[in-house]
Design an enzyme around this catalytic site. Structure first.
Site, mmCIF file in Angstrom:
data_model
loop_
_atom_site.group_PDB
_atom_site.id
_atom_site.type_symbol
_atom_site.label_atom_id
_atom_site.label_comp_id
_atom_site.label_asym_id
_atom_site.label_seq_id
_atom_site.Cartn_x
_atom_site.Cartn_y
_atom_site.Cartn_z
ATOM 1 N N THR A 216 0.998 -1.493 0.024
ATOM 2 C CA THR A 216 0.429 0.059 -0.118
ATOM 3 C C THR A 216 0.361 1.726 -0.226
ATOM 4 O O THR A 216 2.619 1.078 0.778
ATOM 5 C CB THR A 216 -0.899 -0.421 1.130
ATOM 6 O OG1 THR A 216 -1.490 -0.816 1.182
ATOM 7 C CG2 THR A 216 -1.565 1.325 1.394
ATOM 8 N N VAL A 245 -11.765 -6.992 0.620
ATOM 9 C CA VAL A 245 -11.748 -5.207 0.909
ATOM 10 C C VAL A 245 -10.984 -4.819 2.360
ATOM 11 O O VAL A 245 -11.523 -5.500 3.316
ATOM 12 C CB VAL A 245 -12.263 -4.406 0.183
ATOM 13 C CG1 VAL A 245 -12.114 -2.417 0.593
ATOM 14 C CG2 VAL A 245 -13.614 -4.951 -1.000
ATOM 15 N N GLY A 270 -4.858 -3.951 7.036
ATOM 16 C CA GLY A 270 -5.886 -3.526 7.438
ATOM 17 C C GLY A 270 -6.671 -3.722 8.275
ATOM 18 O O GLY A 270 -8.176 -3.153 8.413
HETATM 19 N N1 GLY Z 1 -3.982 -2.003 4.402
HETATM 20 C C1 GLY Z 1 -4.009 -2.451 2.942
HETATM 21 C C2 GLY Z 1 -5.200 -3.752 3.088
HETATM 22 O O1 GLY Z 1 -4.741 -4.125 4.137
HETATM 23 O O2 GLY Z 1 -5.360 -4.113 2.343
#
Ligand code: GLY
Length: 366
Positions: A216, A245, A270
């Site tokens: 990211t 997501v 995430g």
């Molecule tokens: N921080 C990126 C993801 O978890 O997709």
């Protein structure tokens, strides 16, 4: 802009003539119609133009700063910055060349926030467009919505004239094939050892450790007038469940901008950031008076506190994953922090373009 010119501008506040060409990465010329007004606000501001980004964002902060100093809008500046990384096949955590999902399909997530207009746009699980940040921006500018996902996001991108293309590079495809073959001994996909072929014949680099990564890029900026914007863009967790997501396109999780206070964004696991509303938490802590660094560390402590699943803890009871926050406030103070030591973040300000060490909660051993 040369380093000397940038420093002169940042120290004197003088706007110098720039050829800060963003080229075809700024297709939205209509959006620039208010530029002269923004330029005069940038000139009149007494603040400190500052851009922060994740470790992989050195080129992004440099481009964003050049554009800020040319009077460009803060959101246009940061999106143009991350467009460099989205187009780079060597960064396999973002855009073109990003590692695919479990079915070998590259699905991208991105969000963008514009402080002065309180605008926000995002796309999730978008396939076939190498600049999801530009599509997120288009959601913000040309719809009454904030977040489009999957097939709807793709349809919208096509309607808006974005070019659809194959994002899976040969290097990324080779890694996916190896990941799939090593996943289980119970399925029908074989490693060279299992098939007695001996070696991979896929153009795989020997150095690849086979680990799954979150990757990211996040980039946030404040200009001399105190306007603030941010963007986050990613291919997400490598080999993820299709449709997964992460935090990057979720407003308040992977990105949050409040023009009264500052901006924050995240990289790393995430799921942990979503459950803590991480970037909004960082901004709220800055609103309460914390520095960007301390606010980021406090949000990370919240994530550690929330992490109770045994599968996510190491032998010492600490998270076996990392999360990074990057933050900047309205005055141009900045900070970065991670759960584990050894991370850096990218900065462009009056002291130049550079990496700085991120603060951390725990020292990584070995
Ligand atoms: N921080 C990126 C993801 O978890 O997709």
């Amino acid at each position: 802009m040369t380093e000397k010119t940038r420093r002169e501008f940042l120290k004197t506040g003088a706007l110098v003539g720039l050829g800060a060409a963003a080229g075809d990465l700024i297709p939205e010329k209509a959006w620039a119609s208010g530029r002269s007004e923004r330029e005069s606000r940038a000139r009149s501001g007494a603040g400190r133009p500052t851009v922060v980004a994740s470790q992989n964002g050195l080129a992004a902060v440099e481009r964003a700063m050049d554009l800020l100093l040319a009077g460009e809008d803060t959101l246009e500046a940061v999106v143009s910055g991350v467009n460099i990384v989205e187009a780079d096949p060597e960064d396999m955590s973002v855009g073109y060349g990003g590692l695919p999902n479990a079915e070998g399909v590259v699905q991208l997530d991105s969000s963008a926030m514009h402080g002065p207009t309180r605008g926000a746009g995002a796309v999730g699980a978008l396939e076939g467009f190498k600049h999801p940040s530009r599509v997120a921006l288009a959601v913000m500018r040309y719809t009454d919505h904030v977040f489009l996902v999957g097939a709807g996001a793709r349809q919208f991108a096509l309607e808006m004239g974005f070019k659809e293309e194959n994002l899976l590079t040969e290097k990324a495809r080779a890694r996916w094939i190896k990941w799939r073959a090593t996943l289980s001994e119970q399925d029908d996909y074989l490693t060279p050892e299992q098939s007695h072929e001996g070696v991979w014949d896929l153009g795989l680099e020997d150095s690849w450790d086979g680990a799954r990564r979150y990757g990211t890029i996040n980039c946030c900026a404040v200009n001399g007038a105190g306007d603030i914007s941010g963007v986050t863009t990613t291919s997400g967790l490598s080999f993820k469940v299709p449709g997964r997501v992460g935090d990057s396109p979720i407003i308040g999780a992977g990105l949050y901008v409040d023009d009264d206070v500052g901006a924050a964004g995240s990289t790393g696991r995430g799921e942990a950031v979503i459950k803590s509303c991480g970037s909004m938490l960082v901004v709220e802590l800055m609103r309460g008076g914390m520095s960007p660094k301390d606010a980021s560390l406090e949000a990370l402590r919240r994530i550690v506190h929330f992490t109770v699943e045994k599968r996510l803890l190491n032998d010492d009871g600490r998270p076996n994953f990392n999360v990074n926050f990057y933050a900047v406030n309205k005055s141009g103070d900045h900070g970065g922090a991670a759960i584990w030591s050894g991370r850096q973040y990218s900065v462009a300000d009056a002291d130049g373009v550079r990496h700085e060490d991120s603060a951390y909660l725990f020292e990584r051993r070995g």
